[in-house]
Scaffold this motif. Structure first.
Motif, PDB file in Angstrom:
ATOM      1  N   SER A  82       0.746  -1.400  -0.147  1.00 13.61           N
ATOM      2  CA  SER A  82      -0.043  -0.014   0.151  1.00 13.61           C
ATOM      3  C   SER A  82       1.030   1.312  -0.031  1.00 13.61           C
ATOM      4  O   SER A  82       1.900   1.385   0.668  1.00 13.61           O
ATOM      5  CB  SER A  82      -0.952  -0.219   1.363  1.00 13.61           C
ATOM      6  N   ASN A  83       0.329   2.248  -0.601  1.00 15.81           N
ATOM      7  CA  ASN A  83       1.383   3.557  -0.715  1.00 15.81           C
ATOM      8  C   ASN A  83       0.525   4.567   0.137  1.00 15.81           C
ATOM      9  O   ASN A  83       1.021   5.670  -0.095  1.00 15.81           O
ATOM     10  CB  ASN A  83       1.208   4.095  -2.193  1.00 15.81           C
ATOM     11  N   PHE A  84      -0.532   4.150   1.033  1.00 17.94           N
ATOM     12  CA  PHE A  84      -0.934   5.078   1.970  1.00 17.94           C
ATOM     13  C   PHE A  84      -1.100   4.249   3.119  1.00 17.94           C
ATOM     14  O   PHE A  84      -1.359   3.052   3.267  1.00 17.94           O
ATOM     15  CB  PHE A  84      -2.274   5.749   1.242  1.00 17.94           C
ATOM     16  N   GLU A  85      -1.391   5.333   4.341  1.00 14.93           N
ATOM     17  CA  GLU A  85      -1.793   4.504   5.549  1.00 14.93           C
ATOM     18  C   GLU A  85      -3.139   4.759   5.965  1.00 14.93           C
ATOM     19  O   GLU A  85      -3.399   5.966   6.128  1.00 14.93           O
ATOM     20  CB  GLU A  85      -0.609   5.285   6.651  1.00 14.93           C
ATOM     21  N   LYS A  86      -3.682   3.844   6.384  1.00 12.11           N
ATOM     22  CA  LYS A  86      -5.118   4.314   6.696  1.00 12.11           C
ATOM     23  C   LYS A  86      -5.196   4.838   8.240  1.00 12.11           C
ATOM     24  O   LYS A  86      -4.528   4.367   9.121  1.00 12.11           O
ATOM     25  CB  LYS A  86      -5.933   2.858   6.922  1.00 12.11           C
ATOM     26  N   LEU A  87      -5.649   5.793   8.240  1.00 10.65           N
ATOM     27  CA  LEU A  87      -5.984   6.653   9.791  1.00 10.65           C
ATOM     28  C   LEU A  87      -7.461   6.795  10.277  1.00 10.65           C
ATOM     29  O   LEU A  87      -8.260   6.806   9.511  1.00 10.65           O
ATOM     30  CB  LEU A  87      -5.356   7.779   9.599  1.00 10.65           C
ATOM     31  N   ASN A  88      -7.287   6.615  11.564  1.00 11.10           N
ATOM     32  CA  ASN A  88      -8.949   7.049  12.157  1.00 11.10           C
ATOM     33  C   ASN A  88      -8.514   8.544  12.743  1.00 11.10           C
ATOM     34  O   ASN A  88      -7.675   8.706  13.627  1.00 11.10           O
ATOM     35  CB  ASN A  88      -9.213   6.020  13.224  1.00 11.10           C
ATOM     36  N   ILE A  89      -9.491   9.341  12.477  1.00 13.09           N
ATOM     37  CA  ILE A  89      -9.193  10.818  13.254  1.00 13.09           C
ATOM     38  C   ILE A  89     -10.249  11.101  14.292  1.00 13.09           C
ATOM     39  O   ILE A  89     -11.366  10.697  13.890  1.00 13.09           O
ATOM     40  CB  ILE A  89      -9.129  11.988  12.168  1.00 13.09           C
ATOM     41  N   THR A  90      -9.824  11.510  15.270  1.00  6.70           N
ATOM     42  CA  THR A  90     -10.876  11.521  16.326  1.00  6.70           C
ATOM     43  C   THR A  90     -11.217  13.142  16.388  1.00  6.70           C
ATOM     44  O   THR A  90     -10.305  13.927  16.597  1.00  6.70           O
ATOM     45  CB  THR A  90     -10.356  11.105  17.630  1.00  6.70           C
ATOM     46  N   CYS A  91     -12.524  13.683  16.263  1.00  6.02           N
ATOM     47  CA  CYS A  91     -12.867  14.895  16.395  1.00  6.02           C
ATOM     48  C   CYS A  91     -13.122  15.327  17.906  1.00  6.02           C
ATOM     49  O   CYS A  91     -13.220  14.626  18.970  1.00  6.02           O
ATOM     50  CB  CYS A  91     -14.134  15.191  15.575  1.00  6.02           C
ATOM     51  N   LYS A  92     -13.192  16.761  18.030  1.00  7.97           N
ATOM     52  CA  LYS A  92     -13.336  17.443  19.256  1.00  7.97           C
ATOM     53  C   LYS A  92     -14.703  16.679  19.975  1.00  7.97           C
ATOM     54  O   LYS A  92     -14.573  16.483  21.179  1.00  7.97           O
ATOM     55  CB  LYS A  92     -13.453  18.852  19.361  1.00  7.97           C
ATOM     56  N   ASP A  93     -15.378  16.377  19.321  1.00  8.80           N
ATOM     57  CA  ASP A  93     -16.735  15.711  20.112  1.00  8.80           C
ATOM     58  C   ASP A  93     -16.663  14.181  20.134  1.00  8.80           C
ATOM     59  O   ASP A  93     -17.822  13.775  20.373  1.00  8.80           O
ATOM     60  CB  ASP A  93     -17.894  15.969  19.271  1.00  8.80           C
ATOM     61  N   GLY A  94     -15.546  13.622  19.864  1.00 11.26           N
ATOM     62  CA  GLY A  94     -15.257  12.450  19.894  1.00 11.26           C
ATOM     63  C   GLY A  94     -15.728  11.549  18.763  1.00 11.26           C
ATOM     64  O   GLY A  94     -15.540  10.189  18.520  1.00 11.26           O
ATOM     65  N   TYR A  95     -16.314  12.243  17.568  1.00 11.62           N
ATOM     66  CA  TYR A  95     -16.592  11.353  16.289  1.00 11.62           C
ATOM     67  C   TYR A  95     -15.467  10.781  15.501  1.00 11.62           C
ATOM     68  O   TYR A  95     -14.551  11.800  15.573  1.00 11.62           O
ATOM     69  CB  TYR A  95     -17.339  12.388  15.421  1.00 11.62           C
ATOM     70  N   SER A  96     -15.521   9.751  14.982  1.00 11.07           N
ATOM     71  CA  SER A  96     -14.161   9.344  14.275  1.00 11.07           C
ATOM     72  C   SER A  96     -14.528   9.309  12.803  1.00 11.07           C
ATOM     73  O   SER A  96     -15.220   8.941  12.220  1.00 11.07           O
ATOM     74  CB  SER A  96     -13.933   7.636  14.769  1.00 11.07           C
TER      75      SER A  96
END
Length: 285
Positions: A2-16
């Motif tokens: 893979s030429n990219f990395e999967k990420l999960n971003i957590t928002c200020k309200d906890g939403y992913s």
């Protein structure tokens, strides 16, 4: 590989939020690039462009707005996502995620359509060094062109209100306008485009923090002459919202680059890769 990395971003309200990070193929001092999607468009649409940018020496992050693509959790009809949350919560979290990955102090925001129209409500706007608003405009309904000018009132005033009751979401997929939308995204889209100014129409009503006057970073709108949404009038309408920023417009004509069309979407397609160096010129300017 893979030429990219999967990420999960957590928002200020906890939403992913689901995201992809494309690391630069070389070590350099380029500022990282955040690609903010258009309404209803998933991050995969920007894969080829993101990959190309990484080969040009940029660290790149793309993501799905809440309620869209892999950032939809549960049933679409149950989603409470809104456009203002995209600007107030999602984009800020994506900025912080990219800064954390790269240890940079600022990012360059490449926003497609709505993705380039929300900086005025982004709390950490000072961490944005520059904005390239691709097909960026306010989408004011009366300044649309062609078939879109005919379709928009039907979508906004008939399809969306009925579908909100019957389906519980905005059925944009059936008319070829990206993923189906959370009901409040569809509602705000209609409201924001009913008058000049887009998100400015919600200031003092549902949005109470307005940073448009405070923004001083350069903002360049790159748009196509055959774009039925980002018409010249609507592009100018967007840029006027930032009176203290250095703004500019860059118009592309399909024939000049050997294309039959560019429109609102094609600038990121691999078929139109000969336009990417123009976007890079604006990024590096």
């Amino acid at each position: 590989m893979s030429n990219f990395e999967k990420l999960n971003i957590t928002c200020k309200d906890g939403y992913s939020l689901a995201a992809r990070y494309y690391p630069s193929s070389t070590e350099n001092d380029n500022l990282p690039i955040l690609i903010c999607p258009a309404t209803g468009i998933i991050k995969e649409f920007y894969h080829s462009f993101s990959e190309w940018l990484s080969q040009q020496g940029y660290n790149v992050l793309t993501f799905d707005f809440r309620g869209i693509g892999e950032s939809l959790h549960g049933s679409l009809k149950d989603s409470t996502a809104s456009i203002q949350e995209w600007g107030q919560l999602d984009i800020p979290a994506a900025i912080e995620s990219l800064l954390g990955k790269t240890q940079s102090e600022k990012i360059i925001l490449v926003g497609h359509s709505a993705g380039g129209q929300l900086l005025g409500i982004v709390p950490n706007f000072r961490k944005v060094a520059k904005v390239i608003a691709v097909s960026g405009s306010t989408g004011y309904q009366k300044a649309l062109k062609g078939r879109t000018k005919i379709m928009a009132p039907v979508m906004f005033k008939v399809i969306f209100p009925i579908a909100r009751i019957v389906k519980g979401y905005g059925p944009t997929k059936m008319i070829g306008m990206g993923e189906n939308l959370p009901k409040d995204v569809a509602k705000q889209w209609a409201e924001f485009c009913s008058k000049p100014g887009y998100v400015i129409n919600a200031i003092g009503k549902t949005i109470f923090e307005d940073y448009h006057q405070d923004i001083t970073c350069p903002i360049t709108a790159v748009w196509a002459s055959d774009d039925e949404i980002a018409s010249e009038i609507n592009v100018k309408d967007l840029l006027r919202l930032y009176p203290n920023a250095q703004t500019s417009m860059y118009e592309l004509t399909p024939k000049a680059y050997g294309h039959k069309y560019i429109g609102h979407m094609a600038m990121f397609r691999k078929s139109h890769q000969n336009l990417w160096h123009i976007l890079q010129q604006q990024i590096s300017a």
